[in-house]
Enzyme design. Structure first.
Site, PDB file in Angstrom:
ATOM      1  CD  GLU A 111      -2.616  -1.101   2.676  1.00 32.84           C
ATOM      2  OE1 GLU A 111      -2.483  -0.149   3.456  1.00 32.84           O
ATOM      3  OE2 GLU A 111      -3.370  -2.057   2.883  1.00 32.84           O
ATOM      4  CG  ASP A 115       3.951  12.390   5.135  1.00 38.15           C
ATOM      5  OD1 ASP A 115       3.920  11.971   6.305  1.00 38.15           O
ATOM      6  OD2 ASP A 115       4.800  13.182   4.713  1.00 38.15           O
ATOM      7  CE1 TYR A 222      -3.569   2.658   9.204  1.00 40.75           C
ATOM      8  CE2 TYR A 222      -3.363   4.502   7.689  1.00 40.75           C
ATOM      9  CZ  TYR A 222      -3.199   3.961   8.964  1.00 40.75           C
ATOM     10  OH  TYR A 222      -2.676   4.722   9.959  1.00 40.75           O
ATOM     11  CB  CYS A 407      11.848  53.410   0.725  1.00 40.69           C
ATOM     12  SG  CYS A 407      11.760  52.921   2.456  1.00 40.69           S
TER      13      CYS A 407
HETATM   14  S1  IVH Z   1      -0.942   0.268   8.662  1.00 45.37           S
HETATM   15  C1  IVH Z   1       0.610  -1.369  12.955  1.00 45.37           C
HETATM   16  N1  IVH Z   1      -1.117   1.406   6.354  1.00 45.37           N
HETATM   17  O1  IVH Z   1       2.227   5.250   8.942  1.00 45.37           O
HETATM   18  C2  IVH Z   1       0.431  -0.149  12.175  1.00 45.37           C
HETATM   19  N2  IVH Z   1      -0.230   2.689   8.139  1.00 45.37           N
HETATM   20  O2  IVH Z   1       4.823   5.278  10.308  1.00 45.37           O
HETATM   21  C3  IVH Z   1      -0.616  -0.311  11.131  1.00 45.37           C
HETATM   22  N3  IVH Z   1       0.327   5.002   7.510  1.00 45.37           N
HETATM   23  O3  IVH Z   1       1.074   5.201  12.254  1.00 45.37           O
HETATM   24  C4  IVH Z   1      -0.616   0.839  10.241  1.00 45.37           C
HETATM   25  N4  IVH Z   1      -0.319   4.864   5.418  1.00 45.37           N
HETATM   26  O4  IVH Z   1      -0.336   6.471  10.510  1.00 45.37           O
HETATM   27  C5  IVH Z   1      -0.742   1.558   7.628  1.00 45.37           C
HETATM   28  N5  IVH Z   1      -1.404   2.271   4.237  1.00 45.37           N
HETATM   29  C6  IVH Z   1      -1.026   2.433   5.503  1.00 45.37           C
HETATM   30  C7  IVH Z   1      -0.514   3.651   5.982  1.00 45.37           C
HETATM   31  C8  IVH Z   1      -0.114   3.728   7.313  1.00 45.37           C
HETATM   32  C9  IVH Z   1       0.178   5.653   6.355  1.00 45.37           C
HETATM   33  C10 IVH Z   1       0.892   5.610   8.739  1.00 45.37           C
HETATM   34  C11 IVH Z   1       0.189   5.272  10.008  1.00 45.37           C
HETATM   35  C12 IVH Z   1       1.255   4.774  10.939  1.00 45.37           C
HETATM   36  C13 IVH Z   1       2.470   5.341  10.325  1.00 45.37           C
HETATM   37  C14 IVH Z   1       3.705   4.582  10.733  1.00 45.37           C
END
Ligand code: IVH
Length: 662
Positions: A111, A115, A222, A407
């Site tokens: 995935e 950000d 997600y 100026c």
């Molecule tokens: S899964 C166990 N999927 O990235 C954690 N996180 O750096 C499950 N994030 O705190 C998270 N896109 O806020 C997951 N497709 C995605 C994501 C994602 C962004 C973020 C999320 C997490 C952070 C970690």
């Protein structure tokens, strides 16, 4: 909802939800924005007539209620973990080796790593009941009031949802909205957000949901956290179910049978990421089968079934050819670096703001330096590092000027900030910027009065303040460079038309600190005329909902500065006559201040406030000794108690109607 109105309301809500789903989840809108707005305002009108039929999950209730006092902490039903990061293909292979030691046959889902800000959403009986931030992983902030304003997040799930469903996902700000927000902040002289993630986090931290609603946040779900009935066997199946329930899921999700396929997908997105409307900082790689995830478990703060692959922020190396100093409309001197043109994240970059002279010191950046640049939020170029090994021997530290480069007047450093300003009230560079802003599209919208004409008018000392624009004639204009009779006439027509712009636009155009068009609309609504604003006390201004002490101070100071008052008088003498919205009906409530509380039968909040103002009264948000009447509807709360304590007269809707002769 048996009545005809009830049926209609129900059907409108269903239609709106359907179109939200088509737009946000399926990405296949079937109606135009105008058609959607029409459905929405129809529902809003009906609900105003029948407030007893309003339910919290109605699409009109996304922004409702007052600002909250502070955030409550909530304990997450299960810990919000973070993800371990990798930065190379080999690190991904090492992750896969660890997985292979525990599992025999498995596949991955790859995935985008959005950000933004991690968000936990809880639905009970299909209704959104909680939105909470990650916080320390165990406890986060309850931001439900702000989450409800995000249109991509359904207030109500569809398609037979489980009794309890908790999902996690990412709230993010699209790149375009981020750029627009910073542009707006820059206009108002406010500090900018460094990137869309900070902007999303800052927007979720607002106490007032009205502000969050304007920030255009969005959301992708997600992961599944909790559900009251068996939901799915694999992650990909749970994502499909999310979509069916009405939750938006990112469309760029791919399955991979082995780690080499994962690496291939990551490499493709590393190149393609700049084409997306939102910022991603890497990829997330997850084991698909949920039972296999369980058997892998977690280490400390991160699960063993998931890893991220982080992209390096794209950078470019270039040389600073010169540093210019720009003078803004409030006199702020901003250093700007000019570069040898270089390609970065999809566009050619030629210059970047160095923001202020403290930043120049911090970076120790000099003319002739070779620097690394990056784009904040993939949009705004920024110098991040000086490559000192390439510095020419004769490069000298760049000193803040002691005089305005335009100026020659003395400059001053802000007592409470980092900015250096030209202190002269007659600086032509400031005047040019002020006039450009005054004539701008969101302010007086003076057609055909472009920057080149403004520059000449100021340089030739024809225009010394806003009011001089209204004294121009064809003979003066045709003497400017490249100005024929016809174009001169076009400029004059534009200027003439602007004389009757609404008051809000004039207020926004004056360049009062913190007063952009939205705040100007509130002031125009509340006061109606320039004269009334001149007379407003600081207290009266602070009492207006949505204004607050910082804005009140800025407005009060503007209208108590003799130079400003002179310019306003001159503008009015020159024929500027802002159009008022004429809704005034009587002076029956003249001099009386009202506080409204509780739910009224015949009026929405905006309608009652308008009715008070239309009859010459004033509206305030808090009860004090100066309040003449508290107008109380059903379920009035603490304001009623306060009124009783202070002995303020309390009236009901009937008495109010009588007062205005209805
Ligand atoms: S899964 C166990 N999927 O990235 C954690 N996180 O750096 C499950 N994030 O705190 C998270 N896109 O806020 C997951 N497709 C995605 C994501 C994602 C962004 C973020 C999320 C997490 C952070 C970690």
């Amino acid at each position: 909802m048996k009545s005809a109105a009830g049926q209609k309301i129900k059907s409108l809500r269903e239609q709106i939800r359907k179109h939200d789903y088509l737009y946000y989840v399926l990405n296949q809108p079937q109606i135009s924005d105008q058609q959607y707005d029409k459905l929405f305002s129809e529902l809003k009108n009906l609900e105003q007539q029948r407030p007893e039929l309003i339910t919290p999950d109605s699409p009109t209730q996304r922004v409702s209620g007052k600002p909250i006092e502070g955030f409550e902490q909530v304990t997450h039903s299960s810990e919000m973990l973070s993800i371990d990061n990798t930065y190379s293909a080999d690190e991904l292979r090492a992750f896969d080796n660890r997985v292979a030691k525990k599992l025999e046959k498995y596949s991955y889902v790859v995935e985008l790593k959005i950000d933004g800000v991690a968000m936990s959403l809880r639905y009970e009986n299909g209704i959104l009941v909680l939105g909470a931030t990650r916080g320390d992983g165990t406890k986060g902030d309850d931001v439900t009031h702000n989450i409800k304003t995000i249109k991509a997040i359904p207030l109500k799930l569809q398609d037979n949802p489980p009794d309890v469903l908790e999902v996690r996902g990412e709230v993010y700000m699209p790149k375009k909205s981020f750029a627009k927000l910073n542009e707006e902040k820059e206009k108002q002289g406010e500090p900018l957000f460094a990137n869309p993630r900070n902007a999303a986090a800052g927007s979720l931290k607002q106490l007032d949901p009205k502000i969050t609603a304007k920030r255009n946040l969005s959301f992708f779900a997600y992961s599944l956290v909790q559900t009251s009935k068996p939901f799915a066997k694999t992650h990909s199946e749970s994502l499909d179910k999310f979509k069916k329930l009405g939750l938006p899921v990112n469309p760029n999700i791919e399955k991979a049978e082995n780690i080499e396929q994962v690496i291939e997908i990551c490499n493709q997105w590393e190149k393609k990421r700049f084409e997306l409307d939102y910022q991603i900082d890497g990829m997330v790689i997850k084991i698909d089968r949920l039972d296999q995830r369980e058997s892998l478990g977690a280490t400390g703060r991160a699960p063993r079934w998931c890893i991220s692959y982080k992209f390096a922020a794209e950078q470019a190396k270039t040389k600073i050819t010169s540093i210019d100093i720009q003078v803004g409309k409030t006199g702020i001197l901003t250093p700007v670096a000019n570069f040898e043109p270089v390609l970065l994240a999809g566009t050619t970059v030629r210059r970047a703001s160095l923001h202020n002279f403290d930043e120049i010191d911090r970076l120790d950046v000099r003319e002739g330096d070779t620097v690394m640049i990056e784009k904040a939020g993939e949009i705004i170029p920024q110098v991040i590092e000086v490559k000192k090994e390439y510095r020419p021997k004769d490069a000298k530290p760049f000193k803040p000027p002691s005089k305005c480069p335009e100026c020659g007047s003395k400059v001053q450093k802000d007592e409470d900030g980092v900015y250096i300003r030209c202190a002269s009230a007659s600086c032509p560079a400031q005047l040019k910027e002020k006039l450009r802003y005054f004539a701008g599209r969101d302010q007086m919208d003076i057609e055909n009065l472009g920057p080149a004409i403004i520059d000449q008018l100021v340089d030739k000392e024809i225009v010394k303040d806003f009011s001089d624009l209204y004294k121009l004639d064809v003979n003066i204009l045709v003497n400017l460079d490249r100005m024929a009779q016809k174009s001169a006439q076009n400029v004059l027509n534009g200027i003439k038309k602007s004389k009757s712009q609404p008051l809000a636009r004039l207020l926004a155009a004056l360049g009062i600190r913190h007063i952009g068009i939205q705040n100007a609309e509130i002031l125009a609504q509340q006061f109606g005329t320039i004269d009334a604003l001149k007379k407003a006390t600081a207290e009266e201004l602070t009492e207006i909902e949505q204004i607050g002490p910082v804005l009140a101070k800025s407005i009060y100071e503007y209208f108590h500065n003799s130079d400003n008052l002179k310019i306003l008088d001159k503008l009015i003498a020159a024929g500027v006559n802002p159009k008022q919205k004429q809704t005034k009906q009587s002076d029956k409530l003249a001099g009386k201040t009202f506080v409204v509380t509780g739910t009224l039968e015949n009026f929405s909040r905006t309608q009652i406030e308008q009715a008070i103002k239309d009859n010459g009264g004033k509206v305030s948000s808090s009860v004090s000794k100066k309040t003449d009447y508290v107008l109380a509807g059903a379920e009035a709360g603490s304001k009623l108690d306060k009124a009783n304590q202070l002995g303020v007269k309390i009236i009901d809707e009937k008495q109010f109607l009588k007062m205005i002769g209805k």
